[in-house]
Scaffold this motif. Sequence first.
Motif, mmCIF file in Angstrom:
data_model
loop_
_atom_site.group_PDB
_atom_site.id
_atom_site.type_symbol
_atom_site.label_atom_id
_atom_site.label_comp_id
_atom_site.label_asym_id
_atom_site.label_seq_id
_atom_site.Cartn_x
_atom_site.Cartn_y
_atom_site.Cartn_z
ATOM 1 N N GLU A 226 0.877 -1.174 0.000
ATOM 2 C CA GLU A 226 0.000 0.000 0.000
ATOM 3 C C GLU A 226 0.919 1.230 0.000
ATOM 4 O OE1 GLU A 226 -1.144 2.770 1.092
ATOM 5 O OE2 GLU A 226 -3.138 2.709 0.231
ATOM 6 N N ALA A 227 0.960 1.943 -1.129
ATOM 7 C CA ALA A 227 1.934 3.031 -1.279
ATOM 8 C C ALA A 227 1.292 4.358 -1.648
ATOM 9 C CB ALA A 227 2.963 2.649 -2.338
ATOM 10 N N ASN A 228 -0.009 4.492 -1.402
ATOM 11 C CA ASN A 228 -0.713 5.713 -1.786
ATOM 12 C C ASN A 228 -0.575 6.770 -0.686
ATOM 13 O OD1 ASN A 228 -2.341 7.714 -2.742
ATOM 14 N ND2 ASN A 228 -4.188 6.450 -2.930
ATOM 15 N N ASN A 229 0.445 7.616 -0.806
ATOM 16 C CA ASN A 229 0.686 8.637 0.209
ATOM 17 C C ASN A 229 -0.339 9.765 0.175
ATOM 18 O OD1 ASN A 229 2.895 7.468 1.454
ATOM 19 N ND2 ASN A 229 4.373 8.441 0.106
ATOM 20 N N ASP A 230 -1.202 9.778 -0.840
ATOM 21 C CA ASP A 230 -2.252 10.790 -0.893
ATOM 22 C C ASP A 230 -3.392 10.463 0.067
ATOM 23 O OD1 ASP A 230 -0.929 12.268 -2.832
ATOM 24 O OD2 ASP A 230 -1.860 11.169 -4.489
ATOM 25 N N LYS B 204 -5.968 1.307 8.897
ATOM 26 C CA LYS B 204 -7.218 0.555 9.084
ATOM 27 C C LYS B 204 -7.330 -0.560 8.055
ATOM 28 C CE LYS B 204 -10.026 4.233 11.171
ATOM 29 N NZ LYS B 204 -11.193 5.130 10.985
ATOM 30 N N ASP B 205 -6.968 -0.283 6.812
ATOM 31 C CA ASP B 205 -7.000 -1.318 5.779
ATOM 32 C C ASP B 205 -6.054 -2.458 6.131
ATOM 33 O OD1 ASP B 205 -8.816 0.159 4.364
ATOM 34 O OD2 ASP B 205 -7.394 0.873 2.851
ATOM 35 N N ALA B 206 -4.875 -2.110 6.650
ATOM 36 C CA ALA B 206 -3.905 -3.139 7.033
ATOM 37 C C ALA B 206 -4.448 -4.005 8.164
ATOM 38 C CB ALA B 206 -2.592 -2.480 7.445
ATOM 39 N N MET B 207 -5.071 -3.372 9.143
ATOM 40 C CA MET B 207 -5.606 -4.119 10.283
ATOM 41 C C MET B 207 -6.757 -5.023 9.866
ATOM 42 S SD MET B 207 -3.686 -3.313 12.798
ATOM 43 C CE MET B 207 -4.623 -3.990 14.173
#
Length: 307
Positions: A41-45, A53-56
């Motif tokens: 997940e690399a979207n720094n925007d 939260k997505d990771a969890m």
Amino acid sequence: MTDNSYFVILNANAGTAHATGVTAESVGALFEANGLKATIEANNDRDLNERIKDAMASDAQTIVAAGGDGTITAVAAALVGSEKSLAILPLGTVNALAKDLNIPLNLAEAVAALATGRSHWIDVGEVNGRVFLHKVVVGLIPELAAGREHIRGRQTLSAKIGFMRYFFRRLTRARRIAVAIETSQGERRVERVQAIAVASNAYDEGPGQIFARHGLDRGTLTLYVLRHLTVIDFFRLTTGMLLGHWRSDEALWIESVKAVTIDAHKSMLNVMFDGEVETFQTPFNFSIRPRALSVIVPAVTVEQAVA
């Protein structure tokens, strides 16, 4: 051996990542080369909290903070008390926790180390409900750190000279602040200090050991009270750190506690929170949460911890 499924939160704007051109594709290639499954997940925007939260919510048992100390602390705060583990790809400028845990600072080596890594439980500090991994500093140091922010990313000689002028000017003009310190034993005292730091566990003393910690699971906070800091004090302390005998310096007072409250006349104060300057409301209520965070570290780190 750890589970081979990972969710990577990449901060490509972190110091080392930005300087070396790290991308989601290059990180993904390193995981693939080591036989590891990873979602990058690399979207720094996007807001960092939403990314966390997505990771969890993912099936990955290991959440990888690929960035600087600020990114690592934010991810760790979400993981405390969960069944997931934190892994670190040190891409910042300081990389304090990675160094403490003997995690390779080279990106390729850090990813390769995950394949044989082990889970190791460490303490976390907490101040006013927020988790920190290194230290929180009140007083002169945050002011100096704020000056550093003006030259971040600028490597010109003039920028560095400008910061050094600012640094020593602030030292010569700095005033002490009055703080009330109350430990968990109920002892309360008022100190006039130049700065006060509260660290998770204690920093080691030894040649070249500058803000390095060997033990991260001792279950204590350490207070570092800097009573005065002149230019002479600064050079003496710096020399002492390099030579390995700074803890007995006359300008310092050190104490280990389980919890402490620090108050000041002002309702809001700037602090250095794990390397980032933030504004906190007083009083500061500190506590330690023993072995509250699972971190994936090289096997040699676990062996050293139990030796």
